[in-house]
Design a protein around this motif. Sequence first.
Motif, PDB file in Angstrom:
ATOM      1  N   CYS A 106     -79.211 129.039  -6.046  1.00 41.87           N
ATOM      2  CA  CYS A 106     -77.877 128.437  -6.228  1.00 41.87           C
ATOM      3  C   CYS A 106     -77.609 128.163  -7.708  1.00 41.87           C
ATOM      4  CB  CYS A 106     -77.756 127.148  -5.409  1.00 41.87           C
ATOM      5  SG  CYS A 106     -77.694 127.429  -3.627  1.00 41.87           S
ATOM      6  N   VAL A 107     -78.627 127.676  -8.394  1.00 44.43           N
ATOM      7  CA  VAL A 107     -78.491 127.449  -9.836  1.00 44.43           C
ATOM      8  C   VAL A 107     -78.150 128.769 -10.531  1.00 44.43           C
ATOM      9  CG1 VAL A 107     -79.729 126.824 -11.948  1.00 44.43           C
ATOM     10  CG2 VAL A 107     -80.046 125.467  -9.857  1.00 44.43           C
ATOM     11  N   ALA A 108     -78.876 129.802 -10.173  1.00 45.20           N
ATOM     12  CA  ALA A 108     -78.660 131.109 -10.793  1.00 45.20           C
ATOM     13  C   ALA A 108     -77.236 131.601 -10.535  1.00 45.20           C
ATOM     14  CB  ALA A 108     -79.674 132.116 -10.244  1.00 45.20           C
ATOM     15  N   GLY A 136     -73.908 122.592   0.590  1.00 45.43           N
ATOM     16  CA  GLY A 136     -75.362 122.645   0.699  1.00 45.43           C
ATOM     17  C   GLY A 136     -75.923 123.660  -0.279  1.00 45.43           C
ATOM     18  N   VAL A 137     -77.173 123.470  -0.661  1.00 45.18           N
ATOM     19  CA  VAL A 137     -77.812 124.415  -1.580  1.00 45.18           C
ATOM     20  C   VAL A 137     -78.878 125.209  -0.829  1.00 45.18           C
ATOM     21  CG1 VAL A 137     -77.259 123.437  -3.820  1.00 45.18           C
ATOM     22  CG2 VAL A 137     -79.071 122.395  -2.465  1.00 45.18           C
ATOM     23  N   PHE A 138     -78.399 125.855   0.245  1.00 47.57           N
ATOM     24  CA  PHE A 138     -79.238 126.796   0.989  1.00 47.57           C
ATOM     25  C   PHE A 138     -79.066 128.176   0.338  1.00 47.57           C
ATOM     26  CE2 PHE A 138     -77.884 123.426   3.978  1.00 47.57           C
ATOM     27  CZ  PHE A 138     -79.122 122.899   4.271  1.00 47.57           C
ATOM     28  N   ALA A 145     -77.372 121.446  -9.052  1.00 43.28           N
ATOM     29  CA  ALA A 145     -77.301 122.900  -9.292  1.00 43.28           C
ATOM     30  C   ALA A 145     -76.378 123.192 -10.466  1.00 43.28           C
ATOM     31  CB  ALA A 145     -76.828 123.623  -8.041  1.00 43.28           C
ATOM     32  N   ALA A 146     -75.225 122.528 -10.525  1.00 43.83           N
ATOM     33  CA  ALA A 146     -74.280 122.735 -11.624  1.00 43.83           C
ATOM     34  C   ALA A 146     -74.876 122.245 -12.948  1.00 43.83           C
ATOM     35  CB  ALA A 146     -72.980 122.004 -11.319  1.00 43.83           C
ATOM     36  N   TRP A 147     -75.442 121.064 -12.900  1.00 52.06           N
ATOM     37  CA  TRP A 147     -76.079 120.469 -14.081  1.00 52.06           C
ATOM     38  C   TRP A 147     -77.195 121.385 -14.600  1.00 52.06           C
ATOM     39  CZ3 TRP A 147     -79.115 115.237 -13.124  1.00 52.06           C
ATOM     40  CH2 TRP A 147     -79.860 114.893 -14.260  1.00 52.06           C
ATOM     41  N   LEU A 165     -69.111 127.652  -4.197  1.00 56.30           N
ATOM     42  CA  LEU A 165     -70.356 128.340  -3.829  1.00 56.30           C
ATOM     43  C   LEU A 165     -70.483 128.365  -2.302  1.00 56.30           C
ATOM     44  CD1 LEU A 165     -73.049 129.604  -4.906  1.00 56.30           C
ATOM     45  CD2 LEU A 165     -74.067 127.341  -4.602  1.00 56.30           C
ATOM     46  N   GLN A 166     -70.736 129.554  -1.762  1.00 54.93           N
ATOM     47  CA  GLN A 166     -70.920 129.704  -0.328  1.00 54.93           C
ATOM     48  C   GLN A 166     -72.383 130.003  -0.053  1.00 54.93           C
ATOM     49  OE1 GLN A 166     -68.274 129.372   2.019  1.00 54.93           O
ATOM     50  NE2 GLN A 166     -67.362 128.543   0.154  1.00 54.93           N
ATOM     51  N   VAL A 167     -72.931 129.310   0.932  1.00 62.01           N
ATOM     52  CA  VAL A 167     -74.366 129.452   1.225  1.00 62.01           C
ATOM     53  C   VAL A 167     -74.556 129.673   2.723  1.00 62.01           C
ATOM     54  CG1 VAL A 167     -74.912 127.899  -0.700  1.00 62.01           C
ATOM     55  CG2 VAL A 167     -74.751 126.980   1.636  1.00 62.01           C
TER      56      VAL A 167
END
Lengths: 463, 463
Positions: free
Chosen positions: B439-441, B354-356, B297-299, B410-412
């Motif tokens: 998450c990327v956004a 997590g990337v939820f 996501a960061a990349w 980041l909180q998901v």
Amino acid sequence: MTKRAALTRLSLAAFAIALHAPTISRAQTLPERYRATTDRIIAAALSDSAAYNRVALLTDKFGHRLSGSTSLEHALDWIIAEMTRDGLQNVRGEPVMVPRWVRGEESATMVRPRPMKLHMLGLGGSIGTPEGGITASVLVVTSFDDLADKADQARGKIVLFDAPFTNYGATVQYRSRGAIEAAKVGAVAALIRSVASNSMQNPHTGAMRYDSTVTQIPAAALSVEDAAMLHRMYDRGDPVVVNLRMEAKTWPDARSRNVIAELVGSEKPEEIVVLGGHIDSWDVGQGAMDDAGGSVAAWEAVRLLKQLGLRPRRTLRVVLWTNEENGLRGANAYRDAHAAEMSNHVLAMESDGGVFAPKGFSFDGSSEALPAVAAIASLLQPLGANEVAPGGAGADVGPLTALGVPGLGLQVDGTRYFWYHHSEADTMDKLDPREVAQCVAAMAVMAYVIADMPETLPRRAPR
Amino acid sequence: MTKRAALTRLSLAAFAIALHAPTISRAQTLPERYRATTDRIIAAALSDSAAYNRVALLTDKFGHRLSGSTSLEHALDWIIAEMTRDGLQNVRGEPVMVPRWVRGEESATMVRPRPMKLHMLGLGGSIGTPEGGITASVLVVTSFDDLADKADQARGKIVLFDAPFTNYGATVQYRSRGAIEAAKVGAVAALIRSVASNSMQNPHTGAMRYDSTVTQIPAAALSVEDAAMLHRMYDRGDPVVVNLRMEAKTWPDARSRNVIAELVGSEKPEEIVVLGGHIDSWDVGQGAMDDAGGSVAAWEAVRLLKQLGLRPRRTLRVVLWTNEENGLRGANAYRDAHAAEMSNHVLAMESDGGVFAPKGFSFDGSSEALPAVAAIASLLQPLGANEVAPGGAGADVGPLTALGVPGLGLQVDGTRYFWYHHSEADTMDKLDPREVAQCVAAMAVMAYVIADMPETLPRRAPR
């Protein structure tokens, strides 16, 4: 519960309107006649965790109970002793010859694009592989139609059916006949995505079958996760190669038993209400919800009635069928052994959908009987278990309902049933003591009233 | 998100009221100045499944990535090549020596009351057992207090901590120091109920530690189901005996790398916004949500900005830390290697939950900076990711925030995080392409605005 069943579900309110032609005199008055007694039954069932504790003791003590295993037979010995200690009558095991399929060692290993041990369970009834296993490229399909489209690519491959779970009836066909369809187009083995509505890398087994006109090939389930991974690799064009090893073998039939215990009726002992579950399980997890829970719920329902001094006019007969999972031999043997008294069977009730919060019953019988069943179910309103809908009553009572015996299947909250079903995760901790007690109450009330009411439910013609 | 964080969560409305002393001139005007640009970023991030596909490709190609493993180093080589191909700048691996703990073969087998293979995972950092394993009676406790009460029964036993999951911070202590506390009272091994909020027989590993003053004993996690079963047996007074075999061993430190890639700032290239995740994982599952997803996501956030031609004034630096799970060596090495430019770090942001579906950010920094962060986060309202609350920003940015660098985590939606965490079930299929894109956004918007706005966030004094 099926979609169709949900659509035709009858609430008591709907019943009141529908009751234009009562076929049991004063069916409407059943609730008022029995409410005091059934409220007492419900209160007693909910007063402790006896049923939950018994399921836990049974499943912790013996573990899973596949047909032909010593754990099943030891469990049956113990149940017979416990039922006798409970003071139930005519406790016995009735002989049944059952299939003996033994899994043995097994593995599925991804060889390409990188080595990785997959999460797998051979399907019940599958043949084994040659020693060293079968190593082949994987062809991924999502349906039988997709397989037909790719038929010319299947020869010599391992076919993976990665069919998403929709509902059990629709999705289980890949488990049941995936090996047949894959073999028809020349595949050397069949894999399926586990038939499951959620997954944490727990593969799900279950019965598969062969067709005498088609070559037998080994068949196994992968976890949902691993099937999805192979599918992603396949879609990227990566060569996917798997080695499948299975020692699975079907041995000669083994001796087992249907366990039976009774509370003999006070006025019409020859008339019989059957209630039960199946005591065998797959060879994984504890078989707690499938179906130790249903078996114990039926058993405890009758034990509870006895304890309360409630002996109905007709005989209550607990039947714990053997070999539901991979043969239905117990259900057929019961029908055959009791052919002479079949016309005296006034009800056959099963719990085989888990012992979660009960919602009501599916009814397999004459539509003329439905209003009376709904009236009795209204007594379960305190449990929220008063829904009645036409539908199948359970695999084990199927041979009886086919002969016209009215059938009832306990319906419960099935939200998580296919998370655990036929996998290592079917364990005690998934059950809730209060919900198990509610299932006992629901079965006890239904069985008691139908065994005690003056008339019997009208029968349907045999199928 | 912790309860405390939830209580102090700031919505934009609350921010508007709270904004009595803006510490960044015209912080309130940040949203209007950047909205057109950030809406463009959000739209671009949500326009395809690029991030999800990259996480899938990474995790399918290399699998899990434990520190010291070849799979981790091969993944790092591939990432460096891909980042270079993306046209990012100053792509490199910065050397880090990491612990090399190797699990080896392992098993836990119930010997009494009946033989059964248990579902287990050794804890990271544990010593192994002697060959043949340790066979001992099991003492079940539910807490450290309970262990203290039963201290005189612990000598020579395997202590099982069957502590129910409440929240991670509270429950993980049995994993972290269970072996220490059990050894203090003479136990020969420690087992824990997996630290998990749901289970389908998937045991969960994770880091444990020893204390130099206490004997080292092996430690492993059982599945929630098996821990519950042993506990029930223990409560019934059944003798519970387990054989634990573990080949686990810590080898000399191995070479690894933090991976770094930049989009060099247009006006103040020496000022740096760090964003990243940790690229190592435990040696089970795919480490998809923990933390390939955060890393990618960061990349992807930076790749996306580059693709959109959005080069902020300051430098955006992607850091994929190595060895978060069992050492934090990557995080400490980054801090040490970049000590000279630490005062130029204007932000350190991590995704490791997590990337939820993203909810917002936790902020670890000066309370004076919070209104500006909340103002920027309001730009994420279209994603529902605009919540900002004081709290930790992530383990890998911890060494930086300790020095006063403002930190964001980041909180998901964490509903299912501890179902899968550190287990075989941390796999791609648990992620959703649209949520990963969100998450990327969220990371891209935060990083871009903080790297581009005229002033920097006020720093807090070092801890």
